[in-house]
Design a protein around this motif. Sequence first.
Motif, PDB file in Angstrom:
ATOM      1  N   UNK A 356       0.836  -1.207   0.000  1.00 27.02           N
ATOM      2  CA  UNK A 356       0.000   0.000   0.000  1.00 27.02           C
ATOM      3  C   UNK A 356       0.868   1.253   0.000  1.00 27.02           C
ATOM      4  N   UNK A 357       0.409   2.322  -0.624  1.00 31.46           N
ATOM      5  CA  UNK A 357       1.091   3.612  -0.529  1.00 31.46           C
ATOM      6  C   UNK A 357       0.859   4.202   0.862  1.00 31.46           C
ATOM      7  N   UNK A 358       1.937   4.640   1.498  1.00 29.23           N
ATOM      8  CA  UNK A 358       1.806   5.177   2.853  1.00 29.23           C
ATOM      9  C   UNK A 358       1.019   6.496   2.883  1.00 29.23           C
ATOM     10  N   UNK A 359       1.000   7.233   1.765  1.00 28.32           N
ATOM     11  CA  UNK A 359       0.273   8.506   1.767  1.00 28.32           C
ATOM     12  C   UNK A 359      -1.213   8.275   2.033  1.00 28.32           C
ATOM     13  N   UNK A 360      -1.695   7.081   1.728  1.00 30.46           N
ATOM     14  CA  UNK A 360      -3.103   6.758   1.987  1.00 30.46           C
ATOM     15  C   UNK A 360      -3.424   6.814   3.485  1.00 30.46           C
ATOM     16  N   UNK A 361      -2.371   6.766   4.316  1.00 30.96           N
ATOM     17  CA  UNK A 361      -2.574   6.688   5.770  1.00 30.96           C
ATOM     18  C   UNK A 361      -2.069   7.925   6.489  1.00 30.96           C
ATOM     19  N   UNK A 362      -1.635   8.938   5.736  1.00 31.05           N
ATOM     20  CA  UNK A 362      -0.889  10.033   6.347  1.00 31.05           C
ATOM     21  C   UNK A 362      -1.515  11.390   6.088  1.00 31.05           C
ATOM     22  N   UNK A 363      -1.280  12.324   7.013  1.00 33.23           N
ATOM     23  CA  UNK A 363      -1.684  13.717   6.787  1.00 33.23           C
ATOM     24  C   UNK A 363      -0.652  14.435   5.931  1.00 33.23           C
ATOM     25  N   UNK A 364       0.546  13.860   5.833  1.00 36.55           N
ATOM     26  CA  UNK A 364       1.606  14.485   5.043  1.00 36.55           C
ATOM     27  C   UNK A 364       1.636  13.856   3.655  1.00 36.55           C
ATOM     28  N   UNK A 365       2.176  14.580   2.691  1.00 41.88           N
ATOM     29  CA  UNK A 365       2.355  13.981   1.364  1.00 41.88           C
ATOM     30  C   UNK A 365       3.843  13.627   1.224  1.00 41.88           C
ATOM     31  N   UNK A 366       4.646  14.550   0.717  1.00 42.04           N
ATOM     32  CA  UNK A 366       6.089  14.291   0.681  1.00 42.04           C
ATOM     33  C   UNK A 366       6.553  14.065   2.124  1.00 42.04           C
ATOM     34  N   UNK A 367       7.267  12.980   2.350  1.00 46.95           N
ATOM     35  CA  UNK A 367       7.609  12.665   3.746  1.00 46.95           C
ATOM     36  C   UNK A 367       8.955  11.960   3.828  1.00 46.95           C
ATOM     37  N   UNK A 368       9.753  12.386   4.814  1.00 49.99           N
ATOM     38  CA  UNK A 368      11.088  11.817   5.008  1.00 49.99           C
ATOM     39  C   UNK A 368      11.034  10.351   5.404  1.00 49.99           C
ATOM     40  N   UNK A 369      12.129   9.668   5.119  1.00 51.97           N
ATOM     41  CA  UNK A 369      12.272   8.267   5.497  1.00 51.97           C
ATOM     42  C   UNK A 369      12.855   8.189   6.913  1.00 51.97           C
ATOM     43  N   UNK A 370      12.175   8.865   7.857  1.00 53.86           N
ATOM     44  CA  UNK A 370      12.679   8.878   9.232  1.00 53.86           C
ATOM     45  C   UNK A 370      12.761   7.482   9.839  1.00 53.86           C
ATOM     46  N   UNK A 371      11.919   6.589   9.338  1.00 54.20           N
ATOM     47  CA  UNK A 371      11.899   5.236   9.896  1.00 54.20           C
ATOM     48  C   UNK A 371      13.265   4.561   9.792  1.00 54.20           C
ATOM     49  N   UNK A 372      14.056   4.956   8.814  1.00 50.12           N
ATOM     50  CA  UNK A 372      15.358   4.301   8.630  1.00 50.12           C
ATOM     51  C   UNK A 372      16.249   4.431   9.865  1.00 50.12           C
ATOM     52  N   UNK A 373      16.065   5.545  10.598  1.00 48.90           N
ATOM     53  CA  UNK A 373      16.897   5.757  11.789  1.00 48.90           C
ATOM     54  C   UNK A 373      16.591   4.690  12.840  1.00 48.90           C
ATOM     55  N   UNK A 374      15.310   4.454  13.052  1.00 48.74           N
ATOM     56  CA  UNK A 374      14.925   3.429  14.021  1.00 48.74           C
ATOM     57  C   UNK A 374      15.363   2.046  13.519  1.00 48.74           C
ATOM     58  N   UNK A 375      15.238   1.841  12.214  1.00 55.32           N
ATOM     59  CA  UNK A 375      15.618   0.548  11.637  1.00 55.32           C
ATOM     60  C   UNK A 375      17.087   0.233  11.925  1.00 55.32           C
ATOM     61  N   UNK A 376      17.954   1.169  11.568  1.00 56.47           N
ATOM     62  CA  UNK A 376      19.387   0.923  11.750  1.00 56.47           C
ATOM     63  C   UNK A 376      19.742   0.834  13.239  1.00 56.47           C
ATOM     64  N   UNK A 377      18.985   1.559  14.060  1.00 52.40           N
ATOM     65  CA  UNK A 377      19.209   1.480  15.500  1.00 52.40           C
ATOM     66  C   UNK A 377      18.874   0.073  16.006  1.00 52.40           C
ATOM     67  N   UNK A 378      17.707  -0.430  15.614  1.00 53.30           N
ATOM     68  CA  UNK A 378      17.315  -1.763  16.073  1.00 53.30           C
ATOM     69  C   UNK A 378      18.239  -2.832  15.499  1.00 53.30           C
TER      70      UNK A 378
END
Length: 499
Positions: A356-378
């Motif tokens: 699924x496209x994440x924009x379907x679930x978000x108030x933002x459109x263009x959006x940073x890949x902030x999740x990568x920080x948590x990913x590399x941390x874990x």
Amino acid sequence: MTSLAHPPDQLQPTRSTPDPRSHLLDDTSLEAYRSGVADGVDRVARRIGAVDGPVTGASAAELGAVVAGIDLDRPLTPSAALDELDAIYLRDAVFFHHPRYLAHLNCPVVIPALVAETVLAAVNSSLDTVDQSMGATVIEQRLIAWTAGRIGLGEHADGVFTSGGTQSNLQALLIARERARTQTPAGTAPRRLRILASEVGHFSVVTAARLLGLGPGAVVPVACDADKRMRTDALARELRRAAARGETVMAVVATAGTTDFGSIDPLPQIADLCAATGAWLHVDAAYGCGLLVSTRRRGMLAGIERADSVTVDFHKSFFQPVSSSAVLVRDRAQLRHVTHHADYLNPARDAARPVRNQVDKSLATTRRFDALKLWLTLRTMGADGVGELFDAVVDLAAQAYQLLAADPRFEVATRPTLSTLVFRWAGPDERADAVTLHVREALFASGAAVVASTTVDGRHWLKFTVLNPRTSIEDIAEVLDLIADHARDHLARPAVLAS
Ligand SMILES: *Cc1c(COP(=O)(O)O)cnc(C)c1O
């Protein structure tokens, strides 16, 4: 763009100016990319190696004058621009890694997340659609599922990363409002909507209510007990009152880790009341989410698994750089309330695809890949590693409480639940208020430590927010001595000057 301050001839590029294309990251500029980023990292490392306090005591107004004097139409070489940046920013920055930074909910950041920042900024994926992000979307989705699993929201949960708890709370309350509206039978007059939140809940709940057009008074503060936890008898009373007035309680916001006190509202009892009245339960765990990875204190969040929506701020208690937050919902179908299909971006037919496209679930459109920080941390530290760091600051706050409670110079507001301590100089109220305000400013100006302040029952108090596992109990004792010194100085001044 031309600037009126410069005659047009001065804006012509000079021969010595490099081709602007050389600044683009591509296969021809890799050397400039490597050395440029390394230079920036080196400046930060040198500053961090040199600072001897969390702040320098420089004045923001003086820095403002220097910044205002910089001619933005006259670019510098990359290295000169970094020299300038060192003078206007790095030298006097507020450094959260410093053990005597004890003010707001800012954590020191872990290195895997910083590596991720450089990666995500360079690739610049945008998380609105799969065709702009590929692996990034599935990584974010996996982390949402992981977080929902830690909370215990069940197999239908979903969510999205956001810019912070403010946005996460807004999105959760928007969904709650839409759900309340769709539950109103057609043809009946719309009822006034109310949100019930503890009197020490976060102000972003009020901001959200305003943005949602709920009108003044929509957020009803619910009284707390002495430990700043929402009183369930008071919640039950407010639920009854709303019903008697013909109002709809569209959401109850329980806070798991209040900003000032770290207090955790009684989630199981609140969930019972929500279940009995049909109110949406939103848990604001912006601060308390660190307990999700604690190996010793996960039980403190018992009941959070019954929430309809949850806010988590990884940039508060997972040692992540700003921004890193998420909003989760128990029933992914509720996310339809923020879905909008645009033919040029996320046409409805895309929703049938396996990812699924994440924009379907978000108030933002263009959006940073902030999740990568948590990913590399874990992937580098493991969840237990992060949890150990959070447990360490909660342990330290408990130790600091013992110190404060035994110290006749101070009084403490409450026993800490997480890692904040609200305390003040123990003197008559009239003087203690002035001492508190003075001490905070004087400490900041000295550069020796940074502490926060808040008000409790209309009086000023100091606040420590402990989020640095490298802060020691000796650091805390030292700051308490500094506070006592500044208090004494203030009290020694003639009252007319001291006020
Ligand atoms: C910090 C905080 C927020 C707001 O989060 P931001 O990331 O600053 O937008 C919301 N709720 C609580 C309890 C918080 O402590």
